[in-house]
Design a protein around this motif. Structure first.
Motif, PDB file in Angstrom:
ATOM      1  N   ILE A 157       3.192   4.887  19.114  1.00 51.01           N
ATOM      2  CA  ILE A 157       2.585   4.077  18.058  1.00 51.01           C
ATOM      3  C   ILE A 157       3.409   4.352  16.810  1.00 51.01           C
ATOM      4  CG2 ILE A 157       0.543   3.808  16.605  1.00 51.01           C
ATOM      5  CD1 ILE A 157      -1.051   4.794  19.165  1.00 51.01           C
ATOM      6  N   PHE A 158       3.822   3.284  16.112  1.00 51.37           N
ATOM      7  CA  PHE A 158       4.683   3.523  14.955  1.00 51.37           C
ATOM      8  C   PHE A 158       4.218   2.739  13.733  1.00 51.37           C
ATOM      9  CE2 PHE A 158       6.534  -0.299  16.720  1.00 51.37           C
ATOM     10  CZ  PHE A 158       7.119  -0.983  15.657  1.00 51.37           C
ATOM     11  N   ASP A 159       4.702   3.154  12.591  1.00 53.38           N
ATOM     12  CA  ASP A 159       4.403   2.507  11.316  1.00 53.38           C
ATOM     13  C   ASP A 159       5.454   1.422  11.088  1.00 53.38           C
ATOM     14  OD1 ASP A 159       4.474   1.841   8.555  1.00 53.38           O
ATOM     15  OD2 ASP A 159       3.439   3.708   8.066  1.00 53.38           O
ATOM     16  N   CYS A 160       5.013   0.151  10.984  1.00 52.63           N
ATOM     17  CA  CYS A 160       6.035  -0.906  10.897  1.00 52.63           C
ATOM     18  C   CYS A 160       6.696  -0.955   9.526  1.00 52.63           C
ATOM     19  CB  CYS A 160       5.473  -2.270  11.291  1.00 52.63           C
ATOM     20  SG  CYS A 160       4.012  -2.801  10.465  1.00 52.63           S
ATOM     21  N   ASN A 161       6.159  -0.256   8.532  1.00 52.97           N
ATOM     22  CA  ASN A 161       6.830  -0.207   7.223  1.00 52.97           C
ATOM     23  C   ASN A 161       7.971   0.808   7.222  1.00 52.97           C
ATOM     24  OD1 ASN A 161       5.109  -2.124   5.970  1.00 52.97           O
ATOM     25  ND2 ASN A 161       3.521  -0.561   5.831  1.00 52.97           N
ATOM     26  N   THR A 162       7.711   1.985   7.795  1.00 57.84           N
ATOM     27  CA  THR A 162       8.740   3.037   7.789  1.00 57.84           C
ATOM     28  C   THR A 162       9.547   3.058   9.084  1.00 57.84           C
ATOM     29  OG1 THR A 162       7.262   4.662   8.784  1.00 57.84           O
ATOM     30  CG2 THR A 162       7.226   4.487   6.372  1.00 57.84           C
ATOM     31  N   GLN A 163       9.017   2.382  10.129  1.00 62.23           N
ATOM     32  CA  GLN A 163       9.615   2.396  11.478  1.00 62.23           C
ATOM     33  C   GLN A 163       9.529   3.779  12.139  1.00 62.23           C
ATOM     34  OE1 GLN A 163      11.088  -0.458  13.221  1.00 62.23           O
ATOM     35  NE2 GLN A 163       9.869  -1.405  11.617  1.00 62.23           N
ATOM     36  N   LEU A 164       8.747   4.687  11.547  1.00 66.18           N
ATOM     37  CA  LEU A 164       8.636   6.040  12.101  1.00 66.18           C
ATOM     38  C   LEU A 164       7.472   6.137  13.083  1.00 66.18           C
ATOM     39  CD1 LEU A 164       9.219   8.160   8.860  1.00 66.18           C
ATOM     40  CD2 LEU A 164      10.875   7.662  10.682  1.00 66.18           C
TER      41      LEU A 164
END
Length: 216
Positions: A157-164
């Motif tokens: 699962i990732f953060d689509c703003n940071t791509q992390l």
């Protein structure tokens, strides 16, 4: 067990859900809003779709643990597709599964997903080589699925703003927007998917006895 808290209106239901989030640990409190189907397409409408799909999917998956759904009359009165239709449209991907990109893309298109360069909102997917990003309607963050050939090697699962990456998981359940696309005659009441032993909290039953969901 499953408990449904019915507040008089959307604002009080949101406040109640926020209070319960803070009081109860774990992923056990879900807000069930209306779909906002009369609203223009927007981030707000999209977030309502995620919250509604997420709450409905949790009711369908519920076994014996504690689950609290906070909602209000107009959200309960709006129909949903039947449990069978929702389960048909669920794409479940697990680490170790084998699925071709073609089959997965076909399944996503059939569920109304849109292919983009980068995912930024629910209902989108992106493919870059062996990596497929999918933004399910039942979750606030997208899934990043890494393939080795046709085998699913890992899911994050990732953060689509940071791509992390935020969390490594073994299963991704990809739900389409269950509040869109079905004609009115194919919809059922949310009360149809509630288990018999569901405990319903009403601040005043007299207010609701004329409502369709009250008798069911």
């Amino acid at each position: 067990g499953l408990q449904v808290v019915v507040m008089p209106d959307k604002d009080s239901a949101e406040y109640c859900a926020a209070d319960l989030y803070n009081l109860i640990e774990g992923d056990r409190v879900f807000f069930l809003p209306d779909s906002g189907k009369n609203l223009e397409r927007s981030n707000y409408k999209s977030s309502l779709g995620v919250q509604r799909t997420s709450a409905v999917s949790k009711i369908l998956e519920h076994d014996k643990g504690s689950l609290i759904i906070v909602t209000y009359p107009s959200a309960l009165e709006e129909g949903i597709p039947s449990a069978a239709r929702i389960n048909e449209s669920l794409l479940k991907l697990s680490v170790g599964d084998e699925i071709s990109h073609e089959d997965m893309v076909q399944s996503l298109f059939e569920s109304g997903f849109e292919r983009t360069d980068f995912v930024s909102e629910p209902g989108q997917f992106a493919i870059r080589g062996a990596i497929v990003d999918i933004f399910s309607y039942s979750y606030n963050d997208p899934f990043r699925i890494s393939f080795f050939g046709d085998e699913i090697d890992s899911i994050n699962i990732f953060d689509c703003n940071t791509q992390l990456s935020k969390e490594k998981v073994t299963v991704a359940e990809i739900y389409p927007d269950i509040v869109a696309g079905d004609s009115e005659d194919e919809l059922v009441s949310i009360t149809d998917i509630l288990p018999e032993e569901t405990l319903v909290w009403l601040d005043s039953s007299d207010m609701y006895k004329e409502k369709g969901f009250f008798s069911s």
